[in-house]
Design an enzyme around this catalytic site. Structure first.
Site, PDB file in Angstrom:
ATOM      1  N   TYR A   6       0.824  -1.217   0.000  1.00  0.00           N
ATOM      2  CA  TYR A   6       0.000   0.000   0.000  1.00  0.00           C
ATOM      3  C   TYR A   6       0.857   1.266   0.000  1.00  0.00           C
ATOM      4  O   TYR A   6       0.563   2.233   0.708  1.00  0.00           O
ATOM      5  CB  TYR A   6      -0.942   0.013   1.222  1.00  0.00           C
ATOM      6  N   TYR A 134     -14.607  -4.657   2.662  1.00  0.00           N
ATOM      7  CA  TYR A 134     -13.265  -5.058   2.229  1.00  0.00           C
ATOM      8  C   TYR A 134     -13.061  -6.512   2.632  1.00  0.00           C
ATOM      9  O   TYR A 134     -13.269  -6.888   3.784  1.00  0.00           O
ATOM     10  CB  TYR A 134     -12.183  -4.185   2.882  1.00  0.00           C
ATOM     11  N   ASP A 236     -17.430 -12.827   6.873  1.00  0.00           N
ATOM     12  CA  ASP A 236     -15.987 -12.586   6.893  1.00  0.00           C
ATOM     13  C   ASP A 236     -15.640 -12.005   8.262  1.00  0.00           C
ATOM     14  O   ASP A 236     -15.817 -10.817   8.508  1.00  0.00           O
ATOM     15  CB  ASP A 236     -15.618 -11.618   5.767  1.00  0.00           C
ATOM     16  N   LYS A 265      -6.250 -13.233  10.934  1.00  0.00           N
ATOM     17  CA  LYS A 265      -5.615 -12.190  11.749  1.00  0.00           C
ATOM     18  C   LYS A 265      -5.345 -12.644  13.171  1.00  0.00           C
ATOM     19  O   LYS A 265      -4.334 -13.277  13.445  1.00  0.00           O
ATOM     20  CB  LYS A 265      -6.448 -10.918  11.705  1.00  0.00           C
TER      21      LYS A 265
END
Length: 416
Positions: A6, A134, A236, A265
């Site tokens: 990014y 996202y 998600d 995560k």
């Protein structure tokens, strides 16, 4: 040269270099130490260099660090699969491991599309997703994400499905507001369900898309509608899982079970990449057959890595044995009260749930220079667009938490 994520590499400035970590502190090569306010992209929930997690990894690495799951199995994988089935919403009885959240989403979408094909349906391959959602940076994940910064370069090759708005009004939105959004979903399902395989959402909180919070009641209605119209419901929980919203999983706010759920995560407490895609028995059974034609033909090399499974099991044990949900509730109360005391004409909205606090500002320019400002004051934060947020490790002290928020307050106070 290292290529950073990014980042416009032409504009790359010198980056802080971490050499050690302890608890919530990131120790840098130049002698500074920063309080980690975002759990290193929301994963390091127990802080750095945790002795119990370290010990578990050392024990496992002295046995074996990796073995392929193709044609072989091992205890940590079997134990973690069983544990995940135990702690996730009832009915999610089958676990497919992968090595990142994005890949976990890819697996979920492949499952969703192949499920209907295995049952004999034709053309049922479109996906519904939510605006500002996202779900990762791989191709199918980008197709169900809604962020031009992540997907602009590939817009001409992405095969989009359908995109809907979340209900307005936040977590406690009124019935009429939630029903209006649900009605839009039903209209779409009524018209297109023959072509729709699944509806994927980040339950309750859209994280990378701006920390938008919406009513759990919407998930309850959506669950009923997906069942009614023969569409799979996919959660998600890569960012929301393992206590981040104040429940072990965000699905618990609504009391519903999706057909498929992705976690990642915090699954491994930030020690290494790993993810899991869980499915109901109905989904799993559709892949059973006499040959490979119906099988799920997917297999990441490092899926169910023994080290990742071991540290995940130990992380879950820490959550369960140390009353983390009560700790997260305390973090929420501190964040909420402290954010209530921050005011500025530049603020559009403040949003809090669990160990998440976000302040939406009028535009991204309001945060120009903030990263350097926060580091000078001993805090590591990384805004997303026009949103200044914190998602601290659950082991953070009240003093360190207030230090982070005071840095946010100081910055916002000087915005012109």
């Amino acid at each position: 040269m290292l290529w950073y994520p990014y980042t416009q590499m032409k504009q790359l400035e010198e980056l802080p270099k971490m050499i050690a970590g302890e608890g919530v502190m990131m120790h840098l090569e130049d002698g500074r130490s920063l309080i980690d306010g975002i759990s290193s992209w929301w994963a390091v929930i127990h802080g750095y260099n945790h002795p119990v997690l370290n010990a578990a990894l050392i024990t496992q690495v002295n046995k074996f660090a990796h073995v392929m799951l193709g044609g072989m199995t091992h205890g940590p994988a079997l134990d973690l699969a069983a544990k995940l089935v135990q702690i996730t919403p009832p009915g999610l009885a089958h676990v497919f491991f992968s090595d990142s959240g994005s890949i976990g989403v890819e697996v979920a979408l492949k499952m969703s599309i192949q499920y209907w094909k295995n049952l004999g349906y034709q053309g049922k391959n479109k996906i519904i997703s939510l605006r500002n959602g996202y779900h990762g940076d791989t191709f199918k994940a980008m197709e169900v994400s809604d962020d031009s910064d992540f997907t602009r370069a590939f817009a001409d090759v992405l095969s989009r499905g359908f995109v809907l708005d979340i209900p307005a009004g936040g977590f406690d939105a009124d019935t009429a507001t939630v029903q209006a959004a649900a009605d839009e979903l039903e209209q779409l399902l009524h018209a297109e369900h023959r072509h729709i395989a699944a509806f994927i959402v980040e339950p309750v909180v859209q994280c990378a898309g701006g920390f938008n919070i919406y009513s759990p009641r919407y998930l309850q209605i959506a669950r009923e509608l997906c069942t009614k119209y023969n569409v799979l419901f996919v959660f998600d929980e890569v960012a929301t899982g393992f206590g981040r919203t104040g429940k072990m999983f965000a699905a618990e706010h609504a009391g519903v079970t999706p057909d498929i759920m992705i976690i990642g995560k915090a699954l491994t407490a930030g020690y290494m990449g790993h993810a899991a895609t869980l499915a109901t028995t109905s989904v799993f059974n559709s892949f059973l057959g006499e040959n490979y034609e119906k099988a799920l033909m997917h297999g990441p090399t490092f899926m169910a890595n023994p080290l990742a499974c071991t540290v995940a099991l130990q992380s879950i044990s820490l959550i369960e044995s140390s009353d983390y949900l009560q700790r997260i509730a305390h973090i929420q109360s501190i964040i909420r009260e402290a954010l209530d005391n921050i005011s500025s004409p530049a603020i559009v909205q403040k949003r809090t749930i669990g160990a998440i606090g976000a302040i939406e500002l009028r535009d991204a320019a309001c945060l120009n220079g903030f990263k350097a400002f926060s580091q000078q004051r001993g805090v590591w934060l990384r805004p997303i667009g026009n949103v200044l947020y914190l998602m601290p490790p659950y082991v953070i002290s009240e003093q360190d938490l207030l230090t982070i928020i005071n840095v946010m307050k100081e910055w916002i106070g000087q915005i012109k």
